[in-house]
Design an enzyme around this catalytic site. Structure first.
Site, PDB file in Angstrom:
ATOM      1  N   ASP A 180      -6.351   0.202   3.957  1.00 25.53           N
ATOM      2  CA  ASP A 180      -5.555   0.319   2.733  1.00 25.53           C
ATOM      3  C   ASP A 180      -6.352   1.015   1.637  1.00 25.53           C
ATOM      4  O   ASP A 180      -5.829   1.878   0.924  1.00 25.53           O
ATOM      5  CB  ASP A 180      -5.112  -1.059   2.250  1.00 25.53           C
ATOM      6  CG  ASP A 180      -4.110  -1.710   3.184  1.00 25.53           C
ATOM      7  OD1 ASP A 180      -3.590  -1.023   4.088  1.00 25.53           O
ATOM      8  OD2 ASP A 180      -3.861  -2.919   3.018  1.00 25.53           O
ATOM      9  N   THR A 205       0.824  -1.204   0.000  1.00 24.40           N
ATOM     10  CA  THR A 205       0.000   0.000   0.000  1.00 24.40           C
ATOM     11  C   THR A 205       0.859   1.254   0.000  1.00 24.40           C
ATOM     12  O   THR A 205       0.542   2.239  -0.676  1.00 24.40           O
ATOM     13  CB  THR A 205      -0.949   0.000   1.211  1.00 24.40           C
ATOM     14  OG1 THR A 205      -1.768  -1.174   1.151  1.00 24.40           O
ATOM     15  CG2 THR A 205      -1.849   1.224   1.195  1.00 24.40           C
ATOM     16  N   ALA A 209      -3.892  -8.687  -2.156  1.00 23.83           N
ATOM     17  CA  ALA A 209      -4.175  -8.824  -0.720  1.00 23.83           C
ATOM     18  C   ALA A 209      -3.310  -9.947  -0.159  1.00 23.83           C
ATOM     19  O   ALA A 209      -3.739 -11.093  -0.080  1.00 23.83           O
ATOM     20  CB  ALA A 209      -5.657  -9.099  -0.484  1.00 23.83           C
ATOM     21  N   GLY A 210      -2.072  -9.636   0.206  1.00 20.93           N
ATOM     22  CA  GLY A 210      -1.168 -10.661   0.700  1.00 20.93           C
ATOM     23  C   GLY A 210      -0.089 -10.992  -0.316  1.00 20.93           C
ATOM     24  O   GLY A 210       0.053 -10.328  -1.349  1.00 20.93           O
ATOM     25  N   LYS A 236      -8.153  -1.911  -4.703  1.00 19.18           N
ATOM     26  CA  LYS A 236      -7.812  -2.985  -3.771  1.00 19.18           C
ATOM     27  C   LYS A 236      -9.084  -3.826  -3.712  1.00 19.18           C
ATOM     28  O   LYS A 236      -9.951  -3.624  -2.862  1.00 19.18           O
ATOM     29  CB  LYS A 236      -7.455  -2.423  -2.396  1.00 19.18           C
ATOM     30  CG  LYS A 236      -7.199  -3.494  -1.336  1.00 19.18           C
ATOM     31  CD  LYS A 236      -5.740  -3.638  -1.045  1.00 19.18           C
ATOM     32  CE  LYS A 236      -5.516  -4.624   0.096  1.00 19.18           C
ATOM     33  NZ  LYS A 236      -4.103  -4.744   0.460  1.00 19.18           N
ATOM     34  N   ASN A 275      11.498  -2.226  -0.496  1.00 25.93           N
ATOM     35  CA  ASN A 275      10.896  -1.249   0.401  1.00 25.93           C
ATOM     36  C   ASN A 275      11.527  -1.337   1.790  1.00 25.93           C
ATOM     37  O   ASN A 275      11.493  -2.393   2.424  1.00 25.93           O
ATOM     38  CB  ASN A 275       9.388  -1.500   0.505  1.00 25.93           C
ATOM     39  CG  ASN A 275       8.715  -0.512   1.427  1.00 25.93           C
ATOM     40  OD1 ASN A 275       8.976   0.682   1.374  1.00 25.93           O
ATOM     41  ND2 ASN A 275       7.837  -1.010   2.290  1.00 25.93           N
ATOM     42  N   ARG A 276      12.107  -0.228   2.245  1.00 25.03           N
ATOM     43  CA  ARG A 276      12.651  -0.177   3.597  1.00 25.03           C
ATOM     44  C   ARG A 276      11.555   0.326   4.535  1.00 25.03           C
ATOM     45  O   ARG A 276      11.118   1.473   4.452  1.00 25.03           O
ATOM     46  CB  ARG A 276      13.862   0.741   3.673  1.00 25.03           C
ATOM     47  CG  ARG A 276      14.457   0.801   5.096  1.00 25.03           C
ATOM     48  CD  ARG A 276      15.666   1.705   5.139  1.00 25.03           C
ATOM     49  NE  ARG A 276      16.764   1.123   4.378  1.00 25.03           N
ATOM     50  CZ  ARG A 276      17.855   1.820   3.977  1.00 25.03           C
ATOM     51  NH1 ARG A 276      17.928   3.109   4.260  1.00 25.03           N
ATOM     52  NH2 ARG A 276      18.796   1.226   3.285  1.00 25.03           N
ATOM     53  N   GLU A 332      -3.934  -3.397  -6.413  1.00 22.47           N
ATOM     54  CA  GLU A 332      -3.134  -3.931  -5.307  1.00 22.47           C
ATOM     55  C   GLU A 332      -3.707  -5.259  -4.820  1.00 22.47           C
ATOM     56  O   GLU A 332      -4.913  -5.382  -4.595  1.00 22.47           O
ATOM     57  CB  GLU A 332      -3.085  -2.936  -4.151  1.00 22.47           C
ATOM     58  CG  GLU A 332      -2.211  -3.405  -2.991  1.00 22.47           C
ATOM     59  CD  GLU A 332      -2.281  -2.483  -1.793  1.00 22.47           C
ATOM     60  OE1 GLU A 332      -2.223  -2.992  -0.656  1.00 22.47           O
ATOM     61  OE2 GLU A 332      -2.399  -1.260  -1.989  1.00 22.47           O
TER      62      GLU A 332
END
Length: 236
Positions: A61, A23, A128-129, A44, A186-187, A126
């Site tokens: 989200d 997200t 879901a999981g 989503k 992604n951090r 997007e």
């Protein structure tokens, strides 16, 4: 509109696992589109773990996506299927006495999301999981990309241990003939940083050519407030 034209006008955001930042990346991409004069359609289709507010199920989200995309679409269009239990969607549906079907429930949402896209619009869908976690009783999350023919953005956490999951996901997408627009490392706020942390970006760039013939770009996404790292996606 040809299938190829449509393929270049959106993405499906998949991930190696849950909670890795789909997200956050999707919202940043939506804001980048707006900054460059493009209009994002965000979706989503299913969200679990919703909370009740004022008698309605609030998808956190879905709400974040709507705000990032400029609030020009109704939340019901962005996130129409909502469950309370924070588990995989088909299990959450069964706990509420429902059967979630990709063909019956999800395919129409995806079809509508891509209907009559204007020249300046892009769709962001997007999952879901994780990409191989169940999305419906008859589909895994990866089915979102298979069905829409949109390229995937693969989000993975920039931390120790991410290489195996990321390379496994890349192989899985390649075997399904799903193009990968980018891998986004992604951090997250709690991910450690420092000289002892692994250089996942360069390791992926080294190993990806040994797995697939055309490796996707690897994007390091370390600051959601400065989403310029995602700019190459707009120019692809």
């Amino acid at each position: 509109m040809s299938t190829r034209d449509q393929d270049q006008r959106g993405w499906v955001v998949l991930a190696t696992d849950t909670g890795v930042g789909k997200t956050v990346v999707s919202c940043a991409l939506a804001r980048q589109l707006i900054d460059h004069g493009l209009l994002p359609r965000v979706r989503k289709p299913v969200e679990t773990g919703c909370e009740i507010h004022d008698g309605e199920r609030h998808p956190a989200d879905g709400i974040a996506l709507r705000e990032a995309a400029g609030q020009h679409e109704r939340l019901e269009a962005i996130c129409p299927i909502r469950y309370l239990t924070p588990v995989a969607a088909p299990e959450a549906a069964r706990r509420e006495g429902e059967i979630l079907s990709f063909k019956r429930d999800l395919a129409p949402i995806l079809d509508q999301a891509r209907t009559d896209l204007a020249h300046g619009e892009r769709v962001i869908i997007e999952s879901a999981g994780g990409l191989l976690s169940p999305l419906a009783d008859d589909a895994l999350n990866v089915r979102l990309a298979e069905y829409t023919h949109l390229p995937a953005i693969l989000v993975t956490p920039d931390r120790l241990g991410t290489l195996s999951a990321t390379l496994s996901a890349v192989e899985s997408l390649h075997q399904r003939h799903i193009p990968i627009a980018a891998i986004v490392l992604n951090r997250r706020p709690n991910d450690p940083i420092g000289p002892d942390c692994p250089d996942n970006a360069n390791s992926l760039r080294e190993w990806l050519p040994q797995l697939i013939p055309t490796p996707p770009p690897v994007i390091c996404f370390h600051d959601p407030q400065h989403p310029g790292a995602l700019l190459p996606l707009l120019n692809a």
